[in-house]
Design a protein around this motif. Structure first.
Motif, short mmCIF file in Angstrom:
data_model
loop_
_atom_site.label_atom_id
_atom_site.label_comp_id
_atom_site.label_asym_id
_atom_site.label_seq_id
_atom_site.Cartn_x
_atom_site.Cartn_y
_atom_site.Cartn_z
N GLU A 185 0.75 -1.29 -0.16
CA GLU A 185 -0.23 0.08 -0.20
C GLU A 185 0.92 1.15 0.19
OE1 GLU A 185 -3.39 0.05 2.55
OE2 GLU A 185 -2.81 2.36 3.46
N PHE A 186 0.63 2.57 -0.64
CA PHE A 186 1.30 3.55 -1.17
C PHE A 186 0.24 5.04 -0.41
CE2 PHE A 186 4.00 0.28 -3.27
CZ PHE A 186 4.99 0.27 -2.75
N VAL A 187 0.77 5.60 0.04
CA VAL A 187 -0.08 7.04 -0.42
C VAL A 187 0.69 7.99 -0.63
CG1 VAL A 187 -1.39 6.90 1.96
CG2 VAL A 187 0.27 7.29 2.60
N MET A 188 0.60 9.01 -0.84
CA MET A 188 0.82 10.50 -1.40
C MET A 188 2.62 10.94 -0.99
SD MET A 188 0.27 14.48 -2.39
CE MET A 188 1.49 15.55 -3.40
N GLY A 189 3.49 11.10 -1.03
CA GLY A 189 5.28 10.93 -0.53
C GLY A 189 5.64 9.74 0.71
N HIS A 223 7.72 2.40 3.57
CA HIS A 223 8.09 0.65 2.71
C HIS A 223 9.60 0.73 3.23
CE1 HIS A 223 8.05 -2.13 0.12
NE2 HIS A 223 7.20 -2.16 -0.40
N PRO A 224 9.83 -0.49 3.14
CA PRO A 224 10.62 -0.85 3.19
C PRO A 224 11.83 -0.68 2.11
CG PRO A 224 9.82 -2.80 4.15
CD PRO A 224 8.59 -1.79 3.71
N CYS A 225 11.45 -0.32 0.82
CA CYS A 225 12.04 -0.77 -0.36
C CYS A 225 12.22 0.56 -0.35
CB CYS A 225 11.86 -1.00 -0.96
SG CYS A 225 12.20 -2.71 -1.46
N SER A 226 11.87 1.59 0.63
CA SER A 226 11.93 3.61 0.23
C SER A 226 12.94 4.40 -0.76
CB SER A 226 11.70 4.09 1.03
OG SER A 226 11.57 5.73 1.56
N LYS A 227 14.31 3.67 -0.27
CA LYS A 227 15.70 4.52 -0.78
C LYS A 227 15.87 3.67 -2.55
CE LYS A 227 20.11 4.76 -0.55
NZ LYS A 227 22.04 3.93 -0.11
N ALA A 249 5.08 17.72 -6.63
CA ALA A 249 3.95 17.20 -5.50
C ALA A 249 3.77 15.99 -6.50
CB ALA A 249 3.04 18.52 -5.42
N LEU A 250 3.33 16.80 -7.86
CA LEU A 250 2.57 15.36 -8.78
C LEU A 250 3.80 14.36 -8.85
CD1 LEU A 250 1.58 17.66 -11.78
CD2 LEU A 250 0.13 16.29 -10.10
N SER A 251 4.78 14.46 -8.94
CA SER A 251 5.56 13.48 -8.93
C SER A 251 6.01 12.23 -7.71
CB SER A 251 7.74 13.68 -8.89
OG SER A 251 7.70 14.53 -7.81
N TYR A 252 5.30 12.14 -7.02
CA TYR A 252 5.27 11.76 -5.14
C TYR A 252 4.02 11.41 -4.95
CZ TYR A 252 9.38 13.93 -4.60
OH TYR A 252 11.36 14.30 -4.35
N HIS A 253 2.26 11.39 -6.09
CA HIS A 253 1.74 10.41 -5.95
C HIS A 253 1.75 9.46 -5.37
CE1 HIS A 253 -1.59 13.62 -7.78
NE2 HIS A 253 -0.94 14.48 -6.79
N ASN A 254 0.26 9.12 -4.96
CA ASN A 254 0.18 6.81 -5.17
C ASN A 254 0.38 6.35 -5.71
OD1 ASN A 254 -2.18 6.56 -5.18
ND2 ASN A 254 -2.61 8.72 -3.86
N GLU A 255 -0.38 6.06 -7.20
CA GLU A 255 0.36 5.25 -7.52
C GLU A 255 1.63 5.60 -8.87
OE1 GLU A 255 -3.10 8.14 -9.86
OE2 GLU A 255 -1.93 8.37 -7.98
N ARG A 256 1.97 6.71 -9.02
CA ARG A 256 3.85 6.60 -9.59
C ARG A 256 4.75 5.79 -7.88
NH1 ARG A 256 4.37 12.44 -12.64
NH2 ARG A 256 2.26 12.26 -12.92
N GLY A 308 -19.60 8.93 -1.83
CA GLY A 308 -18.88 9.06 -0.57
C GLY A 308 -17.58 9.68 -0.73
N HIS A 309 -17.48 9.48 -1.77
CA HIS A 309 -16.22 9.68 -2.20
C HIS A 309 -15.03 11.00 -3.01
CE1 HIS A 309 -16.21 5.20 -2.19
NE2 HIS A 309 -16.77 5.42 -2.86
N GLU A 310 -14.26 10.92 -2.81
CA GLU A 310 -13.26 12.17 -2.60
C GLU A 310 -12.22 12.48 -3.88
OE1 GLU A 310 -12.68 14.24 0.34
OE2 GLU A 310 -14.40 13.71 1.54
N ASN A 311 -12.02 12.54 -5.34
CA ASN A 311 -10.92 12.71 -6.21
C ASN A 311 -10.08 14.02 -5.58
OD1 ASN A 311 -9.54 11.88 -8.52
ND2 ASN A 311 -10.01 13.86 -9.04
N ARG A 312 -9.29 13.22 -4.32
CA ARG A 312 -7.67 13.90 -3.32
C ARG A 312 -7.14 12.20 -3.79
NH1 ARG A 312 -8.05 18.64 -4.26
NH2 ARG A 312 -6.81 18.54 -2.28
N HIS A 313 -6.03 13.30 -4.34
CA HIS A 313 -4.19 12.14 -3.55
C HIS A 313 -3.95 12.28 -2.68
CE1 HIS A 313 -4.34 10.89 -8.07
NE2 HIS A 313 -4.37 11.85 -8.42
#
Length: 229
Positions: free
Chosen positions: A89-93, A97-101, A138-145, A224-229
């Protein structure tokens, strides 16, 4: 209308107002939405986004302050990537994660190769008052990236990348993932809140249809959802 409009109708109209930069009518829609659903967090997010589009940052701050005072939270965006039967699982920024580096090193590589391929960030989607360079960061750290970067580091180079998102993928990330699928020659299968996307060789199975139908995501806020990262 022959019937009293529902909150979903008002949200749809608000999406059209935002698309056509009609903030005056948009404020009327917001007033009706808040009258019908005063505790719906998505309504406040829509109001904040509308003000951000118009660079009315004082009003953005006022809306966020109202949300805080009323204890109304936004739905945080997250991405799940499947690898060897396990979900990551990933959230923005995210840097937990153990492999963060390795992930952030891959993000840097992705950024360089994307710019070499002609990528130009769609910074209008960053709804905060900050410098253009900060918006690009900010865009480069979105969770899907982050999820994609992890998959590129940790999975076999021939294996499809499978991602599930709880929110709708933003326009900038959608364009970016198309390029990534071409640059790294990887199939990327993504299920966001609205639909499936199959990215391959620089194209997506949705044919970018939803990019010209942004009001549909506004209608989905009725769930009940929101389009936010």
């Amino acid at each position: 209308m022959p019937v009293e409009p529902s909150a979903i109708v008002y949200r749809s109209l608000l999406g059209a107002c935002r698309r056509h930069n009609d903030s005056e009518m948009g404020e009327r829609m917001i007033a009706d939405l808040l009258r019908l659903e005063p505790e719906h967090g998505g309504n406040y997010v829509l109001q904040s986004n509308m003000y951000a589009d118009a660079n009315r940052w004082n009003d953005v701050g006022r809306v966020r302050k109202a949300m805080k005072e009323k204890g109304i939270d936004k739905t945080p965006g997250l991405s799940l990537v499947e690898l060897d039967g396990a979900l990551h699982e990933f959230v923005m920024g995210d840097r937990t994660h153990p492999c963060s580096k390795e992930i952030y090193a891959m993000l840097d590589e992705m950024g360089r190769r994307l710019h070499e391929a002609g990528y130009r960030p769609k910074t209008k989607g960053v709804l905060f008052d900050m410098e253009e360079e900060d918006k690009e960061d900010a865009l480069s750290y979105h969770n899907e990236r982050l999820a994609i970067a992890f998959a590129l580091v940790a999975s076999d180079s021939s294996a499809p990348i499978r991602i599930t998102k709880n929110l709708r993928v933003c326009a900038d990330c959608h364009s970016t993932i198309k390029l990534i699928s071409s640059i790294y020659q990887r199939e990327i299968l993504m299920r966001d809140r609205s639909r499936f996307h199959h990215f391959k060789n620089g194209a997506c199975s949705c044919s970018d249809y939803w990019l010209s139908r942004t009001f549909l995501s506004t209608m989905m806020l009725g769930n009940g959802h929101e389009n936010r990262h």
